[in-house]
Scaffold this motif. Sequence first.
Motif, PDB file in Angstrom:
ATOM      1  N   PRO A   1      46.545  49.411  62.279  1.00  0.00           N
ATOM      2  CA  PRO A   1      47.511  48.574  61.548  1.00  0.00           C
ATOM      3  C   PRO A   1      47.397  48.815  60.043  1.00  0.00           C
ATOM      4  O   PRO A   1      46.293  48.998  59.523  1.00  0.00           O
ATOM      5  CB  PRO A   1      47.102  47.149  61.915  1.00  0.00           C
ATOM      6  N   PRO A   2      48.532  48.841  59.360  1.00  0.00           N
ATOM      7  CA  PRO A   2      48.488  49.117  57.928  1.00  0.00           C
ATOM      8  C   PRO A   2      47.877  47.955  57.158  1.00  0.00           C
ATOM      9  O   PRO A   2      48.033  46.793  57.549  1.00  0.00           O
ATOM     10  CB  PRO A   2      49.957  49.303  57.558  1.00  0.00           C
ATOM     11  N   PRO A   3      47.195  48.265  56.059  1.00  0.00           N
ATOM     12  CA  PRO A   3      46.672  47.180  55.228  1.00  0.00           C
ATOM     13  C   PRO A   3      47.847  46.469  54.554  1.00  0.00           C
ATOM     14  O   PRO A   3      48.860  47.074  54.234  1.00  0.00           O
ATOM     15  CB  PRO A   3      45.797  47.898  54.204  1.00  0.00           C
ATOM     16  N   THR A   4      47.695  45.184  54.364  1.00  0.00           N
ATOM     17  CA  THR A   4      48.758  44.403  53.740  1.00  0.00           C
ATOM     18  C   THR A   4      48.474  44.229  52.256  1.00  0.00           C
ATOM     19  O   THR A   4      47.361  44.475  51.783  1.00  0.00           O
ATOM     20  CB  THR A   4      48.870  43.016  54.395  1.00  0.00           C
ATOM     21  N   LEU A   5      49.486  43.801  51.540  1.00  0.00           N
ATOM     22  CA  LEU A   5      49.324  43.538  50.115  1.00  0.00           C
ATOM     23  C   LEU A   5      48.307  42.419  49.900  1.00  0.00           C
ATOM     24  O   LEU A   5      47.534  42.443  48.933  1.00  0.00           O
ATOM     25  CB  LEU A   5      50.675  43.173  49.502  1.00  0.00           C
ATOM     26  N   LYS A   6      48.264  41.480  50.828  1.00  0.00           N
ATOM     27  CA  LYS A   6      47.282  40.389  50.748  1.00  0.00           C
ATOM     28  C   LYS A   6      45.862  40.943  50.858  1.00  0.00           C
ATOM     29  O   LYS A   6      44.968  40.528  50.114  1.00  0.00           O
ATOM     30  CB  LYS A   6      47.545  39.374  51.850  1.00  0.00           C
ATOM     31  N   ASP A   7      45.648  41.900  51.776  1.00  0.00           N
ATOM     32  CA  ASP A   7      44.331  42.522  51.906  1.00  0.00           C
ATOM     33  C   ASP A   7      43.927  43.215  50.611  1.00  0.00           C
ATOM     34  O   ASP A   7      42.781  43.128  50.169  1.00  0.00           O
ATOM     35  CB  ASP A   7      44.323  43.552  53.043  1.00  0.00           C
ATOM     36  N   LEU A   8      44.884  43.923  50.003  1.00  0.00           N
ATOM     37  CA  LEU A   8      44.606  44.609  48.741  1.00  0.00           C
ATOM     38  C   LEU A   8      44.232  43.600  47.663  1.00  0.00           C
ATOM     39  O   LEU A   8      43.242  43.774  46.954  1.00  0.00           O
ATOM     40  CB  LEU A   8      45.820  45.425  48.303  1.00  0.00           C
ATOM     41  N   TRP A   9      45.015  42.531  47.553  1.00  0.00           N
ATOM     42  CA  TRP A   9      44.751  41.522  46.522  1.00  0.00           C
ATOM     43  C   TRP A   9      43.387  40.857  46.735  1.00  0.00           C
ATOM     44  O   TRP A   9      42.640  40.656  45.784  1.00  0.00           O
ATOM     45  CB  TRP A   9      45.851  40.479  46.508  1.00  0.00           C
ATOM     46  N   LEU A  10      43.060  40.541  47.966  1.00  0.00           N
ATOM     47  CA  LEU A  10      41.769  39.911  48.241  1.00  0.00           C
ATOM     48  C   LEU A  10      40.620  40.856  47.892  1.00  0.00           C
ATOM     49  O   LEU A  10      39.587  40.431  47.371  1.00  0.00           O
ATOM     50  CB  LEU A  10      41.673  39.485  49.701  1.00  0.00           C
ATOM     51  N   GLY A  11      40.794  42.144  48.154  1.00  0.00           N
ATOM     52  CA  GLY A  11      39.761  43.118  47.820  1.00  0.00           C
ATOM     53  C   GLY A  11      39.575  43.287  46.324  1.00  0.00           C
ATOM     54  O   GLY A  11      38.457  43.429  45.836  1.00  0.00           O
ATOM     55  N   ILE A  12      40.682  43.243  45.587  1.00  0.00           N
ATOM     56  CA  ILE A  12      40.600  43.423  44.136  1.00  0.00           C
ATOM     57  C   ILE A  12      40.091  42.161  43.460  1.00  0.00           C
ATOM     58  O   ILE A  12      39.257  42.212  42.558  1.00  0.00           O
ATOM     59  CB  ILE A  12      41.973  43.827  43.570  1.00  0.00           C
ATOM     60  N   SER A  13      40.594  41.003  43.883  1.00  0.00           N
ATOM     61  CA  SER A  13      40.237  39.752  43.207  1.00  0.00           C
ATOM     62  C   SER A  13      38.854  39.236  43.594  1.00  0.00           C
ATOM     63  O   SER A  13      38.342  38.331  42.945  1.00  0.00           O
ATOM     64  CB  SER A  13      41.292  38.684  43.497  1.00  0.00           C
ATOM     65  N   ALA A  14      38.238  39.801  44.630  1.00  0.00           N
ATOM     66  CA  ALA A  14      36.929  39.323  45.064  1.00  0.00           C
ATOM     67  C   ALA A  14      35.849  39.615  44.033  1.00  0.00           C
ATOM     68  O   ALA A  14      34.824  38.952  43.998  1.00  0.00           O
ATOM     69  CB  ALA A  14      36.558  39.954  46.406  1.00  0.00           C
ATOM     70  N   GLY A  15      36.085  40.593  43.190  1.00  0.00           N
ATOM     71  CA  GLY A  15      35.094  40.950  42.182  1.00  0.00           C
ATOM     72  C   GLY A  15      34.031  41.862  42.768  1.00  0.00           C
ATOM     73  O   GLY A  15      34.068  42.245  43.940  1.00  0.00           O
ATOM     74  N   GLY A  16      33.089  42.231  41.940  1.00  0.00           N
ATOM     75  CA  GLY A  16      32.011  43.093  42.408  1.00  0.00           C
ATOM     76  C   GLY A  16      32.346  44.570  42.319  1.00  0.00           C
ATOM     77  O   GLY A  16      31.519  45.410  42.618  1.00  0.00           O
ATOM     78  N   ARG A  17      33.587  44.898  41.944  1.00  0.00           N
ATOM     79  CA  ARG A  17      33.965  46.292  41.795  1.00  0.00           C
ATOM     80  C   ARG A  17      34.415  46.537  40.359  1.00  0.00           C
ATOM     81  O   ARG A  17      34.933  45.637  39.695  1.00  0.00           O
ATOM     82  CB  ARG A  17      35.104  46.667  42.743  1.00  0.00           C
ATOM     83  N   THR A  18      34.240  47.768  39.918  1.00  0.00           N
ATOM     84  CA  THR A  18      34.651  48.129  38.561  1.00  0.00           C
ATOM     85  C   THR A  18      36.153  48.384  38.530  1.00  0.00           C
ATOM     86  O   THR A  18      36.801  48.515  39.573  1.00  0.00           O
ATOM     87  CB  THR A  18      33.903  49.386  38.095  1.00  0.00           C
ATOM     88  N   ALA A  19      36.695  48.481  37.320  1.00  0.00           N
ATOM     89  CA  ALA A  19      38.128  48.743  37.161  1.00  0.00           C
ATOM     90  C   ALA A  19      38.535  50.077  37.792  1.00  0.00           C
ATOM     91  O   ALA A  19      39.576  50.144  38.467  1.00  0.00           O
ATOM     92  CB  ALA A  19      38.515  48.691  35.691  1.00  0.00           C
ATOM     93  N   PRO A  20      37.762  51.159  37.613  1.00  0.00           N
ATOM     94  CA  PRO A  20      38.149  52.411  38.285  1.00  0.00           C
ATOM     95  C   PRO A  20      38.138  52.292  39.814  1.00  0.00           C
ATOM     96  O   PRO A  20      38.978  52.884  40.495  1.00  0.00           O
ATOM     97  CB  PRO A  20      37.105  53.422  37.820  1.00  0.00           C
ATOM     98  N   GLU A  21      37.218  51.519  40.365  1.00  0.00           N
ATOM     99  CA  GLU A  21      37.189  51.314  41.819  1.00  0.00           C
ATOM    100  C   GLU A  21      38.417  50.532  42.275  1.00  0.00           C
ATOM    101  O   GLU A  21      38.994  50.820  43.327  1.00  0.00           O
ATOM    102  CB  GLU A  21      35.910  50.602  42.235  1.00  0.00           C
ATOM    103  N   ASN A  22      38.826  49.539  41.482  1.00  0.00           N
ATOM    104  CA  ASN A  22      40.036  48.780  41.808  1.00  0.00           C
ATOM    105  C   ASN A  22      41.270  49.671  41.714  1.00  0.00           C
ATOM    106  O   ASN A  22      42.165  49.589  42.557  1.00  0.00           O
ATOM    107  CB  ASN A  22      40.194  47.570  40.888  1.00  0.00           C
ATOM    108  N   ALA A  23      41.322  50.530  40.691  1.00  0.00           N
ATOM    109  CA  ALA A  23      42.454  51.453  40.549  1.00  0.00           C
ATOM    110  C   ALA A  23      42.509  52.414  41.733  1.00  0.00           C
ATOM    111  O   ALA A  23      43.595  52.738  42.239  1.00  0.00           O
ATOM    112  CB  ALA A  23      42.343  52.224  39.239  1.00  0.00           C
ATOM    113  N   GLU A  24      41.348  52.864  42.187  1.00  0.00           N
ATOM    114  CA  GLU A  24      41.303  53.753  43.351  1.00  0.00           C
ATOM    115  C   GLU A  24      41.782  53.021  44.606  1.00  0.00           C
ATOM    116  O   GLU A  24      42.481  53.597  45.439  1.00  0.00           O
ATOM    117  CB  GLU A  24      39.892  54.279  43.564  1.00  0.00           C
TER     118      GLU A  24
END
Length: 98
Positions: free
Chosen positions: A41-64
């Motif tokens: 199943p494709p990842p949803t925009l909600k999954d992407l947002w939760l992964g980015i907003s959770a923190g713990g990752r750098t800006a380049p990791e979020n951009a990737e």
Amino acid sequence: MQARVVVFPIRGRAWCFARPRPVLPATSASASAAGSGALPPPPTLKDLWLGISAGGRTAPENAEAVADFVADKMNRAWIGFGSAPEGSVKRRIHRSGV
């Protein structure tokens, strides 16, 4: 060895080049239910947002993560164009891009 690279414009003359992650083989239970060529199943925009907003990752990791998300969406759209009925506009676009 072949590799697929997805290229899409970001803004002006800036382009994003992304190599989509390989599709993992489905488990035997889901493969028998969905068929051997089924995509996960494709990842949803909600999954992407939760992964980015959770923190713990750098800006380049979020951009990737965003680039991977967009590349996956574009890859799935391209696969959809390839599986369109023969003679349709989508199929002709896919045939001209291959």
